[in-house]
Design a protein around this motif. Sequence first.
Motif: not given
Length: 362
Positions: A62-66, A69-77, A79-87, A114-120
């Motif tokens: 999660d932290y590595k992706l944060y 993430k290349p700067s230009f991709l913030r124009f693509y998304n 509001k990128q979500g944080f976290g993968r695991d959920f219950s 990956v370039l989408d929402k997150g579990s947090c």
Amino acid sequence: MTSFKSDTITYKAYAYQNGNYPIEIVDETIKLVKGPGPSDEFVAPPGKILLKINYAALNPVDYKLYHMKPSFLRFYNNKQGFGRDFSGEVLSIGANTSTQVKVGDFVEGIYTPVLDKGSCAQYLLLDPKVSPITTKPSNIDLVQASAWPLVLGTAMQLSKGLQYKDSKVLVLGAGTSVGRYVVQLARIGGAREVVTTNSARAESLIRELGATEQIDYRKHPNFLNPVLESVKTSGEFNYIIDCWGGAQLFPEIDNILVKGGEYRTIVGDTPGHGLGAVFGTIKSALRTIVSKLGLLDYLYQFAFLKNTDNWIDNARDLIEEGKVKIFVDHIYPFEQLKEAVERLVSGKAEGKVILEVAKPEN
Ligand SMILES: NC(=O)c1ccc[n+]([C@@H]2O[C@H](COP(=O)([O-])OP(=O)(O)OC[C@H]3O[C@@H](n4cnc5c(N)ncnc54)[C@H](OP(=O)(O)O)[C@@H]3O)[C@@H](O)[C@H]2O)c1
């Protein structure tokens, strides 16, 4: 099927633009579709499962992706979500969704896009074809349920196809969340010897999980010599499973691994998330190619968790049968993601760092 009176769910979630911006609580929305019943009732879109999240476990990725993430991709998304695991709990299942879970089930899994929402986040809408999900084993609670999918899944991927029975295995970084499961899987598989690198604080736990010999990586930052000592004492290793990253053994690898043995890593030659880690990954990728061409005396593989076959149901069964243990380090309230991330990156966490999104109602 649970239905909603509005076609939009508005909720709170953690999101960021990229590593130059903070990870903040934002308002997010999920769009629903008209249900089969009365015209004012809405349900999850076809092929999707709508979840109410109770807990999200954090992972180094999660932290590595944060950070990566290349700067230009913030124009693509932006509001990128944080976290993968959920219950959490299944609220609605769209038409034509191929899944074993039912509305009202408590579940756990991994949100993989990956370039989408997150579990947090308070809610998640996922496609079970790409994001593994399974019902919660009856012998664990929702906190523990969030703590295992990514790390146990990765350990299973690392162990896939290996003949542990009567083998000698070296687990590098046995104290990591993934490493703890690799040690347990090697023990379950009947390994003759499981040698590990971990710090002294984890010594008794790692022994309990199945280690027969341990090398303290703090006392031996270069552990090549203790590994060669182990080879002198009881022979070469059949498998090396690297859960931390590094390249210390390669100068002597042909004297450490049996001919035809396997070296598998999930990190590559350099741990961390900086430029060095990128070069380390490139070196590992090149070694994987050289290995595939049959130019090495051993098989080398950079492994990634893949959502193939029904691994998550198999993992669930291992837990329900009490065969593997789950490790939780600390649970943080929803507002304290910053503190939770600090704990994650400190390298001090012993098990999973968990974010409590919503306490279960009963
Ligand atoms: N490729 C993939 O699909 C994939 C999937 C999952 C994870 N990963 C990667 O695998 C790595 C481990 O992830 P994780 O979630 O299992 O880690 P984690 O639980 O965050 O690891 C924390 C543990 O690392 C151990 N550690 C710290 N420094 C070490 C060192 N120099 N050598 C060996 N162990 C050390 C410590 O254990 P002790 O001090 O107690 O020994 C600490 O408790 C991360 O880099 C992650 O990004 C990759």
